[in-house]
Motif scaffolding. Structure first.
Motif, PDB file in Angstrom:
ATOM      1  N   TYR A  36     -11.831  -3.342  15.873  1.00  0.00           N
ATOM      2  CA  TYR A  36     -10.878  -3.367  14.765  1.00  0.00           C
ATOM      3  C   TYR A  36     -10.537  -4.801  14.363  1.00  0.00           C
ATOM      4  CZ  TYR A  36      -6.527  -2.758  12.181  1.00  0.00           C
ATOM      5  OH  TYR A  36      -5.537  -2.817  11.221  1.00  0.00           O
ATOM      6  N   GLY A 205      -8.205   6.251  13.041  1.00  0.00           N
ATOM      7  CA  GLY A 205      -8.842   5.042  12.556  1.00  0.00           C
ATOM      8  C   GLY A 205      -9.276   5.208  11.108  1.00  0.00           C
ATOM      9  N   TRP A 206      -9.368   4.106  10.363  1.00  0.00           N
ATOM     10  CA  TRP A 206      -9.624   4.178   8.918  1.00  0.00           C
ATOM     11  C   TRP A 206     -11.014   4.687   8.588  1.00  0.00           C
ATOM     12  CZ3 TRP A 206     -13.537   1.454   6.502  1.00  0.00           C
ATOM     13  CH2 TRP A 206     -14.138   0.428   7.246  1.00  0.00           C
ATOM     14  N   ASN A 299     -12.788   1.580   1.939  1.00  0.00           N
ATOM     15  CA  ASN A 299     -11.746   2.573   2.230  1.00  0.00           C
ATOM     16  C   ASN A 299     -11.048   3.155   1.016  1.00  0.00           C
ATOM     17  OD1 ASN A 299     -10.514   0.067   1.681  1.00  0.00           O
ATOM     18  ND2 ASN A 299      -8.742   0.514   2.967  1.00  0.00           N
ATOM     19  N   PRO A 325      -5.576   0.394   6.802  1.00  0.00           N
ATOM     20  CA  PRO A 325      -5.524   0.229   8.255  1.00  0.00           C
ATOM     21  C   PRO A 325      -4.224  -0.393   8.716  1.00  0.00           C
ATOM     22  CG  PRO A 325      -6.945  -1.441   7.274  1.00  0.00           C
ATOM     23  CD  PRO A 325      -6.579  -0.490   6.173  1.00  0.00           C
ATOM     24  N   VAL A 331      -3.556   4.747  10.332  1.00  0.00           N
ATOM     25  CA  VAL A 331      -3.675   4.377   8.924  1.00  0.00           C
ATOM     26  C   VAL A 331      -2.422   4.797   8.180  1.00  0.00           C
ATOM     27  CG1 VAL A 331      -6.204   4.551   8.818  1.00  0.00           C
ATOM     28  CG2 VAL A 331      -4.801   6.539   8.222  1.00  0.00           C
TER      29      VAL A 331
END
Length: 439
Positions: A36, A205-206, A299, A325, A331
């Protein structure tokens, strides 16, 4: 030095384990903190990131506060109609300048020490004053050196993107073949955001929701089977018929279609505007659309949900969705409802109702999806303690050839059940993290 060694180790592990060409993705990439951190330094520094729609900035001095990676930014319209993006950080001590989500103002004044910056005209982003300036700074302040840090901006069909890259590819080139399809969604007419974006947190998580919109029509028959039981769709296979599109660059989409004889599901009152903005091939495809999902890497997701009949009228509630994020396994979801500005009132009213009921913060579909993403993320976190890699299966459609006569660009596959664009998503993601050129 320790940080550099950690990044080198992470890059080496990614090169050894992430294999999009074979459809093998290791589970640790979803929530590993070191991965990340590398994403924030690469993907969210170099890629074009969506920050706003132009309709959210109706006049000079109007602004919204958004994020690029985990950095707060101000998106502002100047007197010259140009939209600019600034780091939301005073150059004196780094305090946030704009603490509201949106507004209209002539200046931003730091709430800590009072340094003030212009938000309009030639002073946009420029330091214009500080309290007791002649006493505190008898030699004066270098206003040019204290200008707000500015990102590069690109606009496509009303979508405002920004990047911190020093020499970025132009936005149109970045979108590549996706632009032809994206124009069906956001360029078919002049669109406007309805209200303000909804926001909520999801412990995931994104990448999981981003890849879902990029390539995953397959889950709809299971995760969203309630639509058939409630009579909203004719069966659970509503996500199958149509096309899977891999336009390259990590972008992807699926286009659900109905029989051409049914005619367009979109309002006839807008037919002339659609025809003026789209080429004949785009217009022909728009007339067959019953749903469309996709994602602009990294994203920004977009969706025309399945049309549902209400009071004898077919309607949908189009949305944009940003997976912001907030950590390796969290998120903040930003969700916008968009509608054609010149649409008839029935289309606007029913569209907002459908958006709220289906893909709003408490919508029927989001309850299904977020529960899955949360459970996946919990498993990904647990897998971080394993000594051996856990690989996930991304091989759907691996040996299928794309169509040769589809009118739109990119690799287009018959039927929406494919993970070609998902493999492209992780190929581009890996290129960013490893420092390679974007494929």
């Amino acid at each position: 030095m320790t940080r550099v060694l950690t990044q080198d180790r992470v890059r080496a592990r990614l090169r050894d384990t992430v294999d999009p060409e074979r459809g093998r993705i290791p589970m640790f990439v979803y929530s590993d903190p070191d991965v990340y951190e590398l994403e924030l330094q690469t993907v969210f520094r170099d890629a074009w990131l969506f920050v706003a729609h132009v309709s959210e900035l109706p006049e000079a001095g109007s602004f919204v506060v958004r994020d690029m990676g985990e950095e707060s930014v101000i998106v502002a319209r100047g007197d010259d109609e140009t939209v600019r993006v600034f780091l939301n950080s005073c150059r004196h001590r780094g305090m946030r300048l704009a603490c509201e989500d949106f507004g209209t103002t002539n200046r931003w004044r730091c709430p800590y020490h009072g340094f003030t910056y212009g938000s309009k005209g030639e002073f946009l982003g420029t330091l214009i004053g500080a309290p007791y300036e002649r006493i505190a700074y008898p030699g004066g302040l270098d206003r040019d050196a204290l200008h707000l840090i500015e990102a590069k901006v690109g606009v496509h069909q009303g979508l405002v993107f920004a990047t911190w890259a020093k020499e970025p590819e132009d936005l149109r080139g970045y979108l590549g073949d996706l632009a032809w399809y994206l124009d069906l969604v956001v360029g078919r007419a002049e669109l406007e955001v309805v209200g303000v974006p909804q926001k909520w947190m999801v412990p995931t998580g994104w990448k999981l929701p981003s890849e879902n919109f990029t390539a995953d029509a397959y889950h709809t028959a299971t995760a969203h089977s309630f639509t058939a039981r409630l009579g909203l769709t004719k069966g659970v296979d509503f996500g199958r018929d149509g096309y899977h599109v891999d336009p390259g660059g990590g972008h992807g989409l699926g286009i659900g279609v109905h029989d051409e004889a049914e005619g367009s599901y979109f309002p006839p009152e807008l037919a002339d505007e659609y025809a003026a903005r789209l080429d004949p091939d785009q217009l022909a495809l728009l007339k067959r659309i019953k749903n469309t999902h996709g994602n602009v890497f990294p994203n920004l997701s977009f969706l025309i949900p399945n049309f549902i009949e209400i009071d004898g009228r077919r309607v949908t509630g189009m949305m944009l969705r940003l997976w912001q994020p907030c950590g390796p396994d969290k998120v903040q979801v930003w969700s916008w409802h968009l509608v054609e500005k010149n649409a008839p009132r029935w289309w606007k009213d029913l569209g907002r109702k459908m958006y709220t009921q289906t893909f709003g913060a408490s919508g029927m579909f989001d309850q299904d999806d977020t529960e899955n993403w949360e459970a996946q993320t919990r498993n990904a976190n647990a897998a971080l303690t394993r000594s051996e890699e856990v690989y996930l299966h991304y091989e759907m459609g691996l040996d299928i050839e794309p169509l040769k006569d589809f009118p739109g660009p990119g690799a287009v596959y018959d039927g929406k059940f494919s993970e070609a664009a998902g493999r492209s998503f992780y190929r581009t993601w890996l290129d960013h993290l490893s420092g390679a050129e974007r494929a």
